[in-house]
Design a protein around this motif. Structure first.
Motif, PDB file in Angstrom:
ATOM      1  N   THR A   1     -47.886  44.251  37.989  1.00 56.15           N
ATOM      2  CA  THR A   1     -47.104  43.199  37.350  1.00 56.15           C
ATOM      3  C   THR A   1     -45.604  43.323  37.608  1.00 56.15           C
ATOM      4  O   THR A   1     -44.805  42.701  36.902  1.00 56.15           O
TER       5      THR A   1
ATOM      6  N   ILE B   1     -43.234  37.151  32.380  1.00 54.97           N
ATOM      7  CA  ILE B   1     -44.445  37.123  31.570  1.00 54.97           C
ATOM      8  C   ILE B   1     -45.198  35.814  31.802  1.00 54.97           C
ATOM      9  O   ILE B   1     -46.443  35.790  31.781  1.00 54.97           O
ATOM     10  N   GLU B   2     -44.488  34.727  32.077  1.00 57.96           N
ATOM     11  CA  GLU B   2     -45.154  33.452  32.351  1.00 57.96           C
ATOM     12  C   GLU B   2     -45.936  33.519  33.671  1.00 57.96           C
ATOM     13  O   GLU B   2     -47.043  32.967  33.772  1.00 57.96           O
ATOM     14  N   GLN B   3     -45.385  34.190  34.670  1.00 62.97           N
ATOM     15  CA  GLN B   3     -46.101  34.350  35.939  1.00 62.97           C
ATOM     16  C   GLN B   3     -47.346  35.223  35.756  1.00 62.97           C
ATOM     17  O   GLN B   3     -48.399  34.949  36.351  1.00 62.97           O
TER      18      GLN B   3
ATOM     19  N   ASP C   1     -49.008  35.447  32.916  1.00 61.78           N
ATOM     20  CA  ASP C   1     -49.939  34.571  32.198  1.00 61.78           C
ATOM     21  C   ASP C   1     -50.775  33.755  33.178  1.00 61.78           C
ATOM     22  O   ASP C   1     -52.003  33.668  33.050  1.00 61.78           O
ATOM     23  N   THR C   2     -50.114  33.139  34.141  1.00 64.14           N
ATOM     24  CA  THR C   2     -50.817  32.289  35.108  1.00 64.14           C
ATOM     25  C   THR C   2     -51.767  33.105  35.967  1.00 64.14           C
ATOM     26  O   THR C   2     -52.898  32.685  36.247  1.00 64.14           O
TER      27      THR C   2
ATOM     28  N   VAL D   1     -53.247  35.966  35.176  1.00 63.50           N
ATOM     29  CA  VAL D   1     -54.387  36.391  34.366  1.00 63.50           C
ATOM     30  C   VAL D   1     -55.337  35.217  34.117  1.00 63.50           C
ATOM     31  O   VAL D   1     -56.559  35.370  34.182  1.00 63.50           O
ATOM     32  N   GLU D   2     -54.783  34.041  33.869  1.00 58.47           N
ATOM     33  CA  GLU D   2     -55.621  32.853  33.673  1.00 58.47           C
ATOM     34  C   GLU D   2     -56.439  32.563  34.933  1.00 58.47           C
ATOM     35  O   GLU D   2     -57.603  32.187  34.865  1.00 58.47           O
TER      36      GLU D   2
ATOM     37  N   THR E   1     -60.208  37.500  32.444  1.00 60.18           N
ATOM     38  CA  THR E   1     -60.010  38.824  31.842  1.00 60.18           C
ATOM     39  C   THR E   1     -61.283  39.664  31.816  1.00 60.18           C
ATOM     40  O   THR E   1     -61.251  40.797  31.348  1.00 60.18           O
TER      41      THR E   1
ATOM     42  N   LEU F   1     -48.592  44.471  27.215  1.00 61.57           N
ATOM     43  CA  LEU F   1     -49.615  43.858  28.073  1.00 61.57           C
ATOM     44  C   LEU F   1     -51.002  43.988  27.459  1.00 61.57           C
ATOM     45  O   LEU F   1     -51.799  43.036  27.489  1.00 61.57           O
TER      46      LEU F   1
ATOM     47  N   ARG G   1     -51.270  41.559  24.555  1.00 59.81           N
ATOM     48  CA  ARG G   1     -51.206  40.144  24.941  1.00 59.81           C
ATOM     49  C   ARG G   1     -52.495  39.683  25.621  1.00 59.81           C
ATOM     50  O   ARG G   1     -52.963  38.558  25.385  1.00 59.81           O
ATOM     51  N   TYR G   2     -53.085  40.545  26.458  1.00 66.56           N
ATOM     52  CA  TYR G   2     -54.213  40.103  27.280  1.00 66.56           C
ATOM     53  C   TYR G   2     -55.550  40.733  26.902  1.00 66.56           C
ATOM     54  O   TYR G   2     -56.597  40.274  27.356  1.00 66.56           O
TER      55      TYR G   2
END
Length: 299
Positions: free
Chosen positions: A163, A168-170, A172-173, A175-176, A180, A207, A210-211
């Motif tokens: 990472t 954090i937005e990158q 997020d994308t 991981v989406e 997971t 991390l 969050r995930y």
């Protein structure tokens, strides 16, 4: 009486026959990368270094140079041990083909190690699938390459995602895109070598919370302290670059660990993980003699 409710630990991820996650032995990866300088014998020696140190895996980098080399870099001159050449020709010079990768994976397996790579483009994903890699690693530089991430997700293999150099937005994308269910994140800061003030190790907890996936640490610092602190903070995996000699030619050599340093790191990781315990207070056997000798009043 105070009570606290512990957060649920992320489920472990299976890489081959190894479970990677909280409560399991730290999964240690020797990052060979391109420190072999295109020489398969050096690559084999580095695999042997990792095995002798007690690592679980070794990792390479796999590129299709005409795809993964930025257009503005291709014709730039590069001074190398093999003379001056274009950057694109240099990228080809340090790549291994299928026969070499099959030999390296077989050599690693014979020493009890997993062997995989960071594919930098979709054809390299297909290449590593054909080579028989058990898992794939996403380099920090590739976090925003959604085409690559979709190709990795489609393999159904576990994915280890670094990472560094990402918001954090990158993440997020990414991981989406990956999902997971079969994902390990690696906290990283892509400064070479890494100064302590940029390590930001508390991101390991951020991390994980969050995930909800296992989180490790990929380090580029000099020395061992930061990697050991990462384990104390819950890193389930540690990845460090390894080299035969930090004075060898190559961009990653100076931030790599030499054999003795890598061996010391893994020794200390194993001691530290054992020392962390389970958080349940008890009187240990070694305390009984001092207890009987020193305590005057029983509760």
């Amino acid at each position: 009486m105070m009570t606290t409710e512990a957060p649920l630990s992320p489920a472990p991820v299976a890489i081959g026959d190894v479970q990677v996650g909280p409560g399991r032995p730290v999964y240690v990866i020797g990052e060979i990368g391109i420190n072999h300088n295109g020489d398969i014998e050096i690559a084999k020696q580095l695999i042997e270094v990792a095995a002798a140190a007690g690592a679980d895996a070794v990792k390479f980098q796999k590129r299709t140079p005409e795809i993964s080399t930025p257009a503005d870099m291709r014709d730039k001159p590069r001074s190398t041990p093999w003379g001056e050449m274009s950057y694109l020709d240099y990228r080809y010079r340090v790549e291994f083909g299928m026969p070499e990768y099959q030999k390296l994976i077989e050599h690693a397996a014979g020493l009890g190690l997993h062997c995989f790579a960071s594919p930098w483009d979709v054809p390299s994903v297909e290449f590593m699938e054909e080579a028989g890699a058990l898992t794939h690693k996403v380099a920090s530089a590739s976090v925003t390459d959604l085409e690559l991430l979709r190709a990795l997700a489609a393999t159904g293999k576990p994915v280890i995602l670094s990472t560094g150099m990402s918001t954090i937005e990158q993440i997020d994308t990414a991981v989406e895109t990956l999902g997971t269910g079969n994902l390990i994140l690696m906290h990283a800061t892509s400064t070479y070598p890494l100064p302590p003030e940029e390590a930001n190790l508390r991101m390991i907890t951020t991390l994980q919370e969050r995930y909800g996936v296992p989180v490790g640490y990929s380090g580029h610092e000099r020395g061992l302290q930061i990697s050991l602190a990462a384990v104390a903070l819950g890193a389930v995996s540690v990845e460090r670059h390894i080299t035969l000699d930090r004075t060898m030619w190559g961009s990653d050599q100076a931030s790599s660990l030499e054999p003795k340093g890598f061996e010391a790191l893994i020794r200390d990781i194993r001691i530290l993980q054992e020392a962390m315990g389970d958080g349940v207070k008890r009187v240990f056997p070694g305390e009984l003699a001092p207890l009987s000798r020193l305590r005057r009043v029983d509760a």
